[in-house]
Scaffold this active site. Structure first.
Site, PDB file in Angstrom:
ATOM      1  N   ARG A   1     -24.493 -20.251  -6.103  1.00  0.00           N
ATOM      2  CA  ARG A   1     -24.414 -19.528  -7.371  1.00  0.00           C
ATOM      3  C   ARG A   1     -24.461 -20.509  -8.549  1.00  0.00           C
ATOM      4  O   ARG A   1     -23.758 -21.518  -8.546  1.00  0.00           O
ATOM      5  CB  ARG A   1     -23.081 -18.758  -7.408  1.00  0.00           C
ATOM      6  CG  ARG A   1     -22.904 -17.887  -8.625  1.00  0.00           C
ATOM      7  CD  ARG A   1     -23.777 -16.665  -8.552  1.00  0.00           C
ATOM      8  NE  ARG A   1     -23.499 -15.720  -9.631  1.00  0.00           N
ATOM      9  CZ  ARG A   1     -24.249 -14.660  -9.867  1.00  0.00           C
ATOM     10  NH1 ARG A   1     -25.319 -14.409  -9.111  1.00  0.00           N
ATOM     11  NH2 ARG A   1     -23.949 -13.834 -10.855  1.00  0.00           N
TER      12      ARG A   1
ATOM     13  N   GLU B   1       4.277  -9.575  13.956  1.00  0.00           N
ATOM     14  CA  GLU B   1       5.140 -10.594  14.629  1.00  0.00           C
ATOM     15  C   GLU B   1       6.252 -11.088  13.700  1.00  0.00           C
ATOM     16  O   GLU B   1       6.666 -12.242  13.772  1.00  0.00           O
ATOM     17  CB  GLU B   1       4.316 -11.801  15.007  1.00  0.00           C
ATOM     18  CG  GLU B   1       3.750 -12.060  16.364  1.00  0.00           C
ATOM     19  CD  GLU B   1       3.304 -10.980  17.247  1.00  0.00           C
ATOM     20  OE1 GLU B   1       4.184 -10.401  17.854  1.00  0.00           O
ATOM     21  OE2 GLU B   1       2.111 -10.728  17.387  1.00  0.00           O
TER      22      GLU B   1
ATOM     23  N   PHE C   1       2.257  -4.299  23.846  1.00  0.00           N
ATOM     24  CA  PHE C   1       3.726  -4.284  23.825  1.00  0.00           C
ATOM     25  C   PHE C   1       4.216  -3.418  22.673  1.00  0.00           C
ATOM     26  O   PHE C   1       3.582  -3.322  21.617  1.00  0.00           O
ATOM     27  CB  PHE C   1       4.306  -5.709  23.750  1.00  0.00           C
ATOM     28  CG  PHE C   1       4.205  -6.345  22.418  1.00  0.00           C
ATOM     29  CD1 PHE C   1       3.073  -7.027  22.049  1.00  0.00           C
ATOM     30  CD2 PHE C   1       5.260  -6.270  21.510  1.00  0.00           C
ATOM     31  CE1 PHE C   1       2.970  -7.617  20.799  1.00  0.00           C
ATOM     32  CE2 PHE C   1       5.173  -6.857  20.262  1.00  0.00           C
ATOM     33  CZ  PHE C   1       4.018  -7.535  19.915  1.00  0.00           C
TER      34      PHE C   1
ATOM     35  N   SER D   1      11.353  -4.543  11.594  1.00  0.00           N
ATOM     36  CA  SER D   1      12.097  -5.816  11.567  1.00  0.00           C
ATOM     37  C   SER D   1      13.405  -5.702  12.336  1.00  0.00           C
ATOM     38  O   SER D   1      13.802  -6.616  13.056  1.00  0.00           O
ATOM     39  CB  SER D   1      12.432  -6.201  10.120  1.00  0.00           C
ATOM     40  OG  SER D   1      11.293  -6.169   9.317  1.00  0.00           O
TER      41      SER D   1
ATOM     42  N   THR E   1      -0.503  -1.959  18.917  1.00  0.00           N
ATOM     43  CA  THR E   1      -1.845  -2.557  18.940  1.00  0.00           C
ATOM     44  C   THR E   1      -2.395  -2.450  20.357  1.00  0.00           C
ATOM     45  O   THR E   1      -1.691  -2.778  21.319  1.00  0.00           O
ATOM     46  CB  THR E   1      -1.781  -4.035  18.495  1.00  0.00           C
ATOM     47  OG1 THR E   1      -1.240  -4.083  17.189  1.00  0.00           O
ATOM     48  CG2 THR E   1      -3.163  -4.668  18.512  1.00  0.00           C
TER      49      THR E   1
ATOM     50  N   GLY F   1      11.011   4.493  12.382  1.00  0.00           N
ATOM     51  CA  GLY F   1      12.118   4.142  11.484  1.00  0.00           C
ATOM     52  C   GLY F   1      12.489   2.675  11.458  1.00  0.00           C
ATOM     53  O   GLY F   1      13.458   2.304  10.799  1.00  0.00           O
TER      54      GLY F   1
ATOM     55  N   HIS G   1     -16.522 -15.760  -5.216  1.00  0.00           N
ATOM     56  CA  HIS G   1     -17.670 -14.847  -5.076  1.00  0.00           C
ATOM     57  C   HIS G   1     -17.892 -13.967  -6.307  1.00  0.00           C
ATOM     58  O   HIS G   1     -18.870 -13.196  -6.333  1.00  0.00           O
ATOM     59  CB  HIS G   1     -17.489 -13.933  -3.857  1.00  0.00           C
ATOM     60  CG  HIS G   1     -17.842 -14.584  -2.556  1.00  0.00           C
ATOM     61  ND1 HIS G   1     -17.054 -15.548  -1.958  1.00  0.00           N
ATOM     62  CD2 HIS G   1     -18.902 -14.434  -1.728  1.00  0.00           C
ATOM     63  CE1 HIS G   1     -17.603 -15.930  -0.822  1.00  0.00           C
ATOM     64  NE2 HIS G   1     -18.735 -15.270  -0.666  1.00  0.00           N
TER      65      HIS G   1
HETATM   66  C1  LIG Z   1      -1.673  -3.370  12.151  1.00  0.00           C
HETATM   67  C2  LIG Z   1      -0.309  -3.498  12.745  1.00  0.00           C
HETATM   68  C3  LIG Z   1      -0.179  -3.745  14.120  1.00  0.00           C
HETATM   69  C4  LIG Z   1       1.095  -3.803  14.697  1.00  0.00           C
HETATM   70  N1  LIG Z   1       1.195  -3.972  16.061  1.00  0.00           N
HETATM   71  C5  LIG Z   1       2.432  -3.884  16.642  1.00  0.00           C
HETATM   72  C6  LIG Z   1       2.560  -3.916  18.087  1.00  0.00           C
HETATM   73  O1  LIG Z   1       1.580  -4.099  18.820  1.00  0.00           O
HETATM   74  N2  LIG Z   1       3.786  -3.720  18.624  1.00  0.00           N
HETATM   75  C7  LIG Z   1       4.902  -3.534  17.862  1.00  0.00           C
HETATM   76  O2  LIG Z   1       5.988  -3.384  18.414  1.00  0.00           O
HETATM   77  N3  LIG Z   1       4.814  -3.535  16.485  1.00  0.00           N
HETATM   78  C8  LIG Z   1       3.605  -3.704  15.877  1.00  0.00           C
HETATM   79  N4  LIG Z   1       3.498  -3.674  14.498  1.00  0.00           N
HETATM   80  C9  LIG Z   1       4.695  -3.442  13.704  1.00  0.00           C
HETATM   81  C10 LIG Z   1       5.156  -4.668  12.970  1.00  0.00           C
HETATM   82  O3  LIG Z   1       5.739  -5.594  13.865  1.00  0.00           O
HETATM   83  C11 LIG Z   1       6.134  -4.205  11.880  1.00  0.00           C
HETATM   84  O4  LIG Z   1       5.379  -3.484  10.908  1.00  0.00           O
HETATM   85  C12 LIG Z   1       6.839  -5.359  11.222  1.00  0.00           C
HETATM   86  O5  LIG Z   1       7.750  -5.941  12.131  1.00  0.00           O
HETATM   87  C13 LIG Z   1       7.603  -4.903   9.969  1.00  0.00           C
HETATM   88  O6  LIG Z   1       8.390  -3.788  10.240  1.00  0.00           O
HETATM   89  P1  LIG Z   1       8.340  -2.507   9.264  1.00  0.00           P
HETATM   90  O7  LIG Z   1       6.922  -2.189   9.033  1.00  0.00           O
HETATM   91  O8  LIG Z   1       9.196  -1.467   9.871  1.00  0.00           O
HETATM   92  O9  LIG Z   1       8.959  -3.011   7.931  1.00  0.00           O
HETATM   93  P2  LIG Z   1      10.531  -3.040   7.599  1.00  0.00           P
HETATM   94  O10 LIG Z   1      11.276  -3.686   8.688  1.00  0.00           O
HETATM   95  O11 LIG Z   1      10.944  -1.684   7.190  1.00  0.00           O
HETATM   96  O12 LIG Z   1      10.528  -3.989   6.318  1.00  0.00           O
HETATM   97  C14 LIG Z   1      10.103  -3.550   5.033  1.00  0.00           C
HETATM   98  C15 LIG Z   1      10.255  -4.717   4.062  1.00  0.00           C
HETATM   99  O13 LIG Z   1      11.626  -5.138   3.989  1.00  0.00           O
HETATM  100  C16 LIG Z   1      11.737  -6.504   4.344  1.00  0.00           C
HETATM  101  N5  LIG Z   1      12.987  -6.706   5.088  1.00  0.00           N
HETATM  102  C17 LIG Z   1      13.407  -6.040   6.188  1.00  0.00           C
HETATM  103  N6  LIG Z   1      14.592  -6.501   6.590  1.00  0.00           N
HETATM  104  C18 LIG Z   1      14.952  -7.488   5.714  1.00  0.00           C
HETATM  105  C19 LIG Z   1      16.082  -8.353   5.586  1.00  0.00           C
HETATM  106  N7  LIG Z   1      17.084  -8.335   6.486  1.00  0.00           N
HETATM  107  N8  LIG Z   1      16.104  -9.233   4.569  1.00  0.00           N
HETATM  108  C20 LIG Z   1      15.087  -9.281   3.677  1.00  0.00           C
HETATM  109  N9  LIG Z   1      13.999  -8.480   3.733  1.00  0.00           N
HETATM  110  C21 LIG Z   1      13.925  -7.608   4.743  1.00  0.00           C
HETATM  111  C22 LIG Z   1      10.529  -6.818   5.194  1.00  0.00           C
HETATM  112  O14 LIG Z   1      10.221  -8.199   5.174  1.00  0.00           O
HETATM  113  C23 LIG Z   1       9.465  -5.963   4.504  1.00  0.00           C
HETATM  114  O15 LIG Z   1       9.009  -6.647   3.361  1.00  0.00           O
HETATM  115  C24 LIG Z   1       2.245  -3.669  13.888  1.00  0.00           C
HETATM  116  C25 LIG Z   1       2.107  -3.473  12.510  1.00  0.00           C
HETATM  117  C26 LIG Z   1       0.856  -3.394  11.931  1.00  0.00           C
HETATM  118  C27 LIG Z   1       0.733  -3.146  10.458  1.00  0.00           C
END
Ligand SMILES: Cc1cc2nc3c(=O)[nH]c(=O)nc-3n(C[C@H](O)[C@H](O)[C@H](O)COP(=O)(O)OP(=O)(O)OC[C@H]3O[C@@H](n4cnc5c(N)ncnc54)[C@H](O)[C@@H]3O)c2cc1C
Length: 404
Positions: free
Chosen positions: A287, A382, A127, A136, A162, A133, A357
């Protein structure tokens, strides 16, 4: 010794399924996981074994050839698998979410077409919501679908997919402003999104005209499983591949899928934490320092006590969230709490096992080194901890509304 994280009140069938998976994990996953992870190698043999066990169809209804099991059974299996290797639970997770989306929201034709093949693991789900860009802030999605005759034309770039390479059916969330003026769409972005069921060939490069999966993203951990970008450039999708047949419902459909996904991530946290505890408690008795086992130093015993308590607490919350969903009740509060607590505790238990460890925890020869790189993923996937706390906070204010 009674094992940690026991679940009371399981049916005979649930017990049998979970113990079969546990045996599989002990025999087929744990012995090879670290080596495969270091090579970033896809665990094809393990995946074939999971197919044989019927795990790809665990929650798919029996009428479509699945086992028709509950979310609890699924979560307990995921916990066992993550105890062996977190990446393997990731291979199942996106498949499970897409099957759930189809079961809950698909048209009859979509269910009949995909669910039987998904139950066998012949069609494999992924999914895609996140973009370069945004993660969340799902409502800010910019990828777009425009209707042309009986088809939609999709354009845009997706990130962090993923199973992007290995999957053959991707549920993609895009903006589709059909029927809305630009100002209406801007005012209610949640109502102008649609989930498309995109079929594709497995692999990398152009996997269907207009759809490219560029290659694997190189990650710190969670290796073996492929995580990719997805580029849509004039991708044509027939109207009958809109999930549920109606546009504008995608945001709510995906949020429903992610909610069950949160129980699944909690279960992964529980599994990784259990393994870290097992490794820590074993090493603490091997250990010796200052003339005795390090387990006999009170500071280390306290660590073990804290780790085991966290393993128990996370497991109890995860089981509670799964049971609530299975009973048909709303479980967003419980799922958010379980995901938040289990992922934080997992990171802490892994770190304590790493400290136990000593220097050897830093060596790639020890399994804890892998767990140390895997645990952080659960803090993000998630929905991050901050997003879970937003969900929990909002629900608490609904339940505890001040009536003064
Ligand atoms: C290994 C891996 C696998 C993944 N697989 C999938 C997948 O299969 N499908 C998919 O759709 N996505 C996937 N993701 C994406 C994942 O869901 C997002 O990385 C995650 O939702 C966070 O979004 P972002 O990385 O854009 O961080 P951002 O949304 O940019 O957030 C950056 C930081 O700001 C904080 N933040 C953001 N908004 C707020 C707020 N309103 N208040 C307070 N703090 C806030 C966040 O908690 C975080 O600490 C995957 C990510 C990884 C690393």
């Amino acid at each position: 010794m009674a094992r940690l994280a026991q679940t009371h009140g399981l049916t005979d069938i649930q017990q049998e399924i979970v113990s079969t998976v546990r045996d599989f994990v002990d025999k087929e996953i744990i012995p090879v996981a670290t080596e495969l992870e270091h090579r970033d190698e896809y665990p094809q043999q393990i995946v074939d074994g999971l197919k044989e066990l019927g795990l790809f169809g665990l929650m798919i209804p029996e009428e479509y050839g699945g086992l028709g099991e509950s979310l609890l059974t699924y979560a307990l299996c995921v916990e066992e698998i993550a105890r062996g290797w977190m990446s393997v639970s990731g291979i199942i997770n996106t498949h499970f979410i897409v099957a759930y989306l189809l079961k809950q929201h698909g048209t009859q034709e979509q269910k009949d077409t995909f669910l039987p093949k998904m139950a066998l693991g012949e069609v494999r789900g992924a999914f895609s919501m996140s973009e370069p860009g945004l993660g969340s802030d799902v409502a800010a999605i910019t990828s777009k679908a425009v209707k042309e005759g009986d088809e939609y034309v999709l354009n845009g770039q997706k990130m962090w997919l993923t199973n992007g390479g290995t999957s053959t059916l991707v549920a993609v969330l895009v903006r589709s402003d059909e029927g809305h003026s630009p100002s209406e769409a801007a005012a209610a972005p949640h109502r102008s999104m649609t989930t498309f069921l995109v079929e594709k060939e497995p692999g990398f490069g152009e996997v269907r005209p207009g759809l490219t999966i560029p290659g694997k993203i190189d990650k710190m951990g969670y290796k073996g499983v492929d995580t990719t970008e997805l580029i849509m450039d004039g991708l044509r999708i027939p109207a009958n591949r809109v999930l549920g047949g109606v546009t504008g419902r995608g945001f709510y459909q995906m949020m429903d899928g992610v909610e069950v996904g949160r129980v699944n991530v909690a279960a992964r946290g529980c599994g990784v934490a259990q393994r870290a505890f097992e490794l820590g408690v074993r090493y603490a008795q091997q250990r010796h320092t200052f003339g005795k086992q390090i387990a006999q130093h009170q500071a280390i015993q306290f660590k073990l006590a804290e780790m085991a308590t966290k393993v128990e607490a996370a497991h109890a919350m995860m089981v509670n969230a799964a049971r609530k969903k299975d009973s048909g009740e709303r479980n967003d509060l419980e799922a958010g709490m379980a995901k938040y607590l289990a992922s934080e505790y997992c990171k802490e238990v892994v770190e304590d096992a790493f400290r136990i460890h000593g220097g050897y925890g830093f060596s790639k020869e020890y399994e804890i080194e892998r767990l140390y790189r895997e645990a952080p993923m659960l803090l993000i996937g998630e929905g991050t901890a901050e997003i879970q706390k937003m969900i929990i906070g909002r629900r608490l204010l609904e339940e505890y509304r001040f009536q003064g």
